[in-house]
Design a protein around this motif. Sequence first.
Motif, PDB file in Angstrom:
ATOM      1  N   LEU A 386       0.830  -1.202   0.000  1.00 45.70           N
ATOM      2  CA  LEU A 386       0.000   0.000   0.000  1.00 45.70           C
ATOM      3  C   LEU A 386       0.861   1.247   0.000  1.00 45.70           C
ATOM      4  O   LEU A 386       0.601   2.202  -0.758  1.00 45.70           O
ATOM      5  N   GLY A 387       1.911   1.262   0.841  1.00 43.68           N
ATOM      6  CA  GLY A 387       2.799   2.414   0.873  1.00 43.68           C
ATOM      7  C   GLY A 387       3.504   2.635  -0.450  1.00 43.68           C
ATOM      8  O   GLY A 387       3.673   3.774  -0.901  1.00 43.68           O
ATOM      9  N   GLU A 388       3.893   1.554  -1.104  1.00 41.74           N
ATOM     10  CA  GLU A 388       4.573   1.679  -2.399  1.00 41.74           C
ATOM     11  C   GLU A 388       3.629   2.181  -3.485  1.00 41.74           C
ATOM     12  O   GLU A 388       4.038   2.915  -4.384  1.00 41.74           O
ATOM     13  N   ARG A 389       2.362   1.788  -3.412  1.00 43.58           N
ATOM     14  CA  ARG A 389       1.392   2.255  -4.406  1.00 43.58           C
ATOM     15  C   ARG A 389       1.098   3.742  -4.255  1.00 43.58           C
ATOM     16  O   ARG A 389       0.819   4.441  -5.237  1.00 43.58           O
ATOM     17  N   LEU A 390       1.157   4.233  -3.010  1.00 37.94           N
ATOM     18  CA  LEU A 390       0.875   5.649  -2.797  1.00 37.94           C
ATOM     19  C   LEU A 390       1.934   6.532  -3.442  1.00 37.94           C
ATOM     20  O   LEU A 390       1.643   7.608  -3.932  1.00 37.94           O
ATOM     21  N   ARG A 391       3.168   6.062  -3.440  1.00 34.63           N
ATOM     22  CA  ARG A 391       4.239   6.838  -4.059  1.00 34.63           C
ATOM     23  C   ARG A 391       5.275   5.872  -4.616  1.00 34.63           C
ATOM     24  O   ARG A 391       6.351   5.699  -4.060  1.00 34.63           O
ATOM     25  N   PRO A 392       4.971   5.219  -5.698  1.00 35.57           N
ATOM     26  CA  PRO A 392       5.810   4.133  -6.201  1.00 35.57           C
ATOM     27  C   PRO A 392       7.193   4.554  -6.653  1.00 35.57           C
ATOM     28  O   PRO A 392       8.090   3.724  -6.740  1.00 35.57           O
ATOM     29  N   ASN A 393       7.387   5.824  -6.958  1.00 35.33           N
ATOM     30  CA  ASN A 393       8.685   6.254  -7.443  1.00 35.33           C
ATOM     31  C   ASN A 393       9.656   6.634  -6.341  1.00 35.33           C
ATOM     32  O   ASN A 393      10.794   6.992  -6.602  1.00 35.33           O
ATOM     33  N   ILE A 394       9.170   6.589  -5.087  1.00 37.01           N
ATOM     34  CA  ILE A 394      10.043   6.926  -3.975  1.00 37.01           C
ATOM     35  C   ILE A 394      10.629   5.654  -3.380  1.00 37.01           C
ATOM     36  O   ILE A 394       9.918   4.730  -3.044  1.00 37.01           O
ATOM     37  N   ILE A 395      11.918   5.590  -3.258  1.00 35.67           N
ATOM     38  CA  ILE A 395      12.581   4.475  -2.596  1.00 35.67           C
ATOM     39  C   ILE A 395      12.868   4.934  -1.174  1.00 35.67           C
ATOM     40  O   ILE A 395      13.703   5.796  -0.949  1.00 35.67           O
ATOM     41  N   ASP A 396      12.140   4.381  -0.238  1.00 37.49           N
ATOM     42  CA  ASP A 396      12.226   4.843   1.140  1.00 37.49           C
ATOM     43  C   ASP A 396      12.604   3.687   2.047  1.00 37.49           C
ATOM     44  O   ASP A 396      12.157   2.570   1.845  1.00 37.49           O
ATOM     45  N   THR A 397      13.399   3.950   3.048  1.00 38.33           N
ATOM     46  CA  THR A 397      13.842   2.889   3.945  1.00 38.33           C
ATOM     47  C   THR A 397      12.985   2.758   5.173  1.00 38.33           C
ATOM     48  O   THR A 397      13.270   1.950   6.043  1.00 38.33           O
ATOM     49  N   GLY A 398      11.948   3.569   5.300  1.00 43.04           N
ATOM     50  CA  GLY A 398      11.168   3.561   6.532  1.00 43.04           C
ATOM     51  C   GLY A 398      10.627   2.219   6.898  1.00 43.04           C
ATOM     52  O   GLY A 398      10.790   1.763   8.011  1.00 43.04           O
TER      53      GLY A 398
END
Length: 411
Positions: A386-398
């Motif tokens: 779900l988090g990846e779909r909200l902003r798929p172009n952001i690679i985040d380590t959270g």
Amino acid sequence: MSLPVDAFTLSFLFFYLVSLAAAVMVGGALRRGGFPVPKGPRFGNIDGLRGFLALSVLSHHFWIWTHVIVFGRPWSEADLPFVNQLGAGAVALFFMITGLVFYPTALKGIGNVFWPKVYIGRFFRIVPLVAASFLLISLIIMLRTGARPDASYLRVAVEWISAHRQVPIMGYADSGLMNALVLWSLWQEWLFYLLLLPGVALGLHVAKRIKLPSWTVPVLVLATGLLAHLFGFGGHIFSFWPLFAAGMLAYECCARDAIRRWLASPTAAILATLGMIPAVLLFDHALTPAFVPFAFFFCCVAAGNRFGGIFSLPGAAVVGEISFGIYLLHGILLNVLFVDAAPIIQRIPLVALPLLIPALAVLIVLITAATYLLIERPAWRFGKRLGERLRPNIIDTGTVAAESTRTPTRR
């Protein structure tokens, strides 16, 4: 029950150690059977440590329940420092793990983290199992008392599932004891995610702008927390900051190859072990002079110190993977044993009671392995997607850091 407490204490300590070995053996069998364990680089031997910590909390609460049911004492801290550290010290190390695991997120800077993804990940990692435990506790209360949910039940559910307060469920006064009052630590975790983590990210952003080294920020957090603890200001908001800061500083140490190599050495393991002996025998919790040996020990584990291979056992990794479930659900198992089976417990010779600890450890590992596969793992994977779909172009380590606990490197 005329046997001396000394005999019970020795029996307790022996079977506490047996319970760790038994749980790791079951974990090893689960792993050989295909139980999923995340692959890839890790933060040292943190995964193995987590399992031992959760099982230590189980034994800590077994001790307390024994004194409640057998000796008629009120629910309170254990009267021996070592036994109390099985609970308080274990939670302190859990807080250090949180600081270590999420520090890479803060290092990105306040404006470079997609915070919705971080919080969605945390929500689906924590809340589903807490909600399931609340429903299970409600069911047990209904079976015990015949009570049924009323108009206040939804409000009570929100209080529990958010970990804010463990208020009585359906009027049952001892509701909090149903899970050994463990949700207080989850509330502190939420305060970390919502307040301290973005605050540290902002501080690191400022430190970078004014050309201060990154380690100055966790040092400031550490100093603030220690002053708050010493002078009693800020209530519980700042009380545990030193523990989270210790985890962050462990990351800073492990990011420097020379320091990390020394922390992973046999010499460091010996020093850490020697330091932990008085820390757990003389002090009731880690926010005392014991803080220094606790933090040093944690840095060694984070650096990959094997401590003779204890924390790198395959079975320990499995138990570590399900440690949240063990921590959250063990209290329910103990409550059913000591409340519903109290007449049986009171007939067992005192020195023989700790024989139950290894059996409980094995049982809780099997139960939480199932809840991990049925609830935890599907929920956090859904939250990650779900988090990846909200902003798929952001690679985040959270979220990724929280699950993969990758080894830090400093270029």
